[in-house]
Design a protein around this motif. Structure first.
Motif, PDB file in Angstrom:
ATOM      1  N   HIS A 112       0.810  -1.213   0.000  1.00  0.00           N
ATOM      2  CA  HIS A 112       0.000   0.000   0.000  1.00  0.00           C
ATOM      3  C   HIS A 112       0.845   1.266   0.000  1.00  0.00           C
ATOM      4  CE1 HIS A 112       1.029  -0.311   4.289  1.00  0.00           C
ATOM      5  NE2 HIS A 112       0.802   0.994   4.344  1.00  0.00           N
ATOM      6  N   GLN A 113       2.154   1.123   0.143  1.00  0.00           N
ATOM      7  CA  GLN A 113       3.017   2.296   0.237  1.00  0.00           C
ATOM      8  C   GLN A 113       3.477   2.771  -1.143  1.00  0.00           C
ATOM      9  OE1 GLN A 113       5.931   0.662   3.150  1.00  0.00           O
ATOM     10  NE2 GLN A 113       5.329   2.412   4.424  1.00  0.00           N
ATOM     11  N   SER A 114       3.839   4.049  -1.181  1.00  0.00           N
ATOM     12  CA  SER A 114       4.310   4.663  -2.418  1.00  0.00           C
ATOM     13  C   SER A 114       5.680   5.280  -2.196  1.00  0.00           C
ATOM     14  CB  SER A 114       3.322   5.742  -2.884  1.00  0.00           C
ATOM     15  OG  SER A 114       3.279   6.803  -1.929  1.00  0.00           O
ATOM     16  N   ARG A 142       2.119   3.858  -7.919  1.00  0.00           N
ATOM     17  CA  ARG A 142       2.675   3.897  -6.566  1.00  0.00           C
ATOM     18  C   ARG A 142       3.755   4.973  -6.438  1.00  0.00           C
ATOM     19  NH1 ARG A 142       4.736  -1.735  -4.766  1.00  0.00           N
ATOM     20  NH2 ARG A 142       4.916  -0.596  -2.780  1.00  0.00           N
ATOM     21  N   ASP A 187       1.016   7.721   2.849  1.00  0.00           N
ATOM     22  CA  ASP A 187       1.411   6.413   2.343  1.00  0.00           C
ATOM     23  C   ASP A 187       2.828   6.416   1.763  1.00  0.00           C
ATOM     24  OD1 ASP A 187       0.227   8.078   0.220  1.00  0.00           O
ATOM     25  OD2 ASP A 187       0.571   6.348  -1.072  1.00  0.00           O
TER      26      ASP A 187
END
Length: 233
Positions: A112-114, A142, A187
């Motif tokens: 879920h991270q960018s 992302r 994020d």
């Protein structure tokens, strides 16, 4: 020009190159050689996708190889747009841009991270630049592109020949941009700094945001280790 382990193609500009900047040989614990690509102006690279510059960049890069460079890089991450052509035509490994690290760093993060890409100009860093270094349309979902073009001091220094740099002001501006990016996009799990003038502020970005940072210096050190097989003493 002295033989070196890494050759760096420089743009044809006159901007401050403090320690930590890719254009300052003191930024590296191993020998580097710099060669200016005549006519490669900052505005042509940042605002016009380095159009028409590939032959001159290739010639400059080849001159560094002829002098003994084992690997090649550049002083501007926007030259990512010519990564594939340069790698195909030159006889040593070519790492044009810190953006090459983005696909790898994404593998280190949670799904879920960018990544926050901090760039000299967010309005002109395009999907074409990203795609040329393996950041395909799927991975681009992302990525958050974070430009510093609205900074009152630093951007003007980087785009105006002969301007003086106030490092404390520049650092405060860069840190402010990074902190705002994290507040807006919590994020973001890491930063990759496109601009080769930003590594002097990498540590401050890391400390202020709590996110790891990769930049052009980390890319070139990785390149050097691969082409030489040894750690600098």
């Amino acid at each position: 020009m002295c033989p070196s382990e890494i050759g760096i193609v420089m743009l044809d500009n006159e901007i401050p190159r403090v320690v930590g900047d890719v254009g300052n040989p003191a930024s590296f614990p191993f020998p580097v050689s710099l060669a200016v690509c005549e006519g490669a102006r900052t505005d042509q690279v940042l605002e016009h996708a380095a159009e028409g510059l590939l032959p001159a960049i290739t010639e400059t890069a080849q001159s560094l190889v002829n002098e003994g460079a084992l690997g090649l890089s550049t002083c501007c991450g926007f030259l990512a747009i010519h990564q594939q052509e340069l790698a195909a035509s030159l006889p040593v490994p070519v790492a044009t841009s810190s953006l090459l690290q983005v696909p790898l760093v994404l593998q280190l993060l949670q799904p879920h991270q960018s990544i926050g890409i901090m760039t000299a100009n967010g309005s002109t860093l395009t999907s074409t630049h990203l795609g040329a270094v393996g950041i395909d349309t799927h991975l681009q979902q992302r990525v958050k592109v974070i430009g510093i073009e609205h900074t009152a001091h630093l951007y003007g220094v980087l785009t105006s020949n002969g301007a003086k740099l106030d490092q404390s002001v520049a650092q405060a501006e860069v840190v402010g941009v990074a902190k705002q990016a994290v507040e807006t996009n919590p994020d973001i799990g890491a930063f990759v700094l496109e601009c080769t003038n930003l590594p002097p502020y990498s540590e401050a970005i890391k400390e202020s945001t709590g996110r790891p940072v990769w930049d052009a210096i980390s890319l070139i050190r990785w390149l050097q280790l691969g082409v030489t097989g040894s750690q600098p003493e």
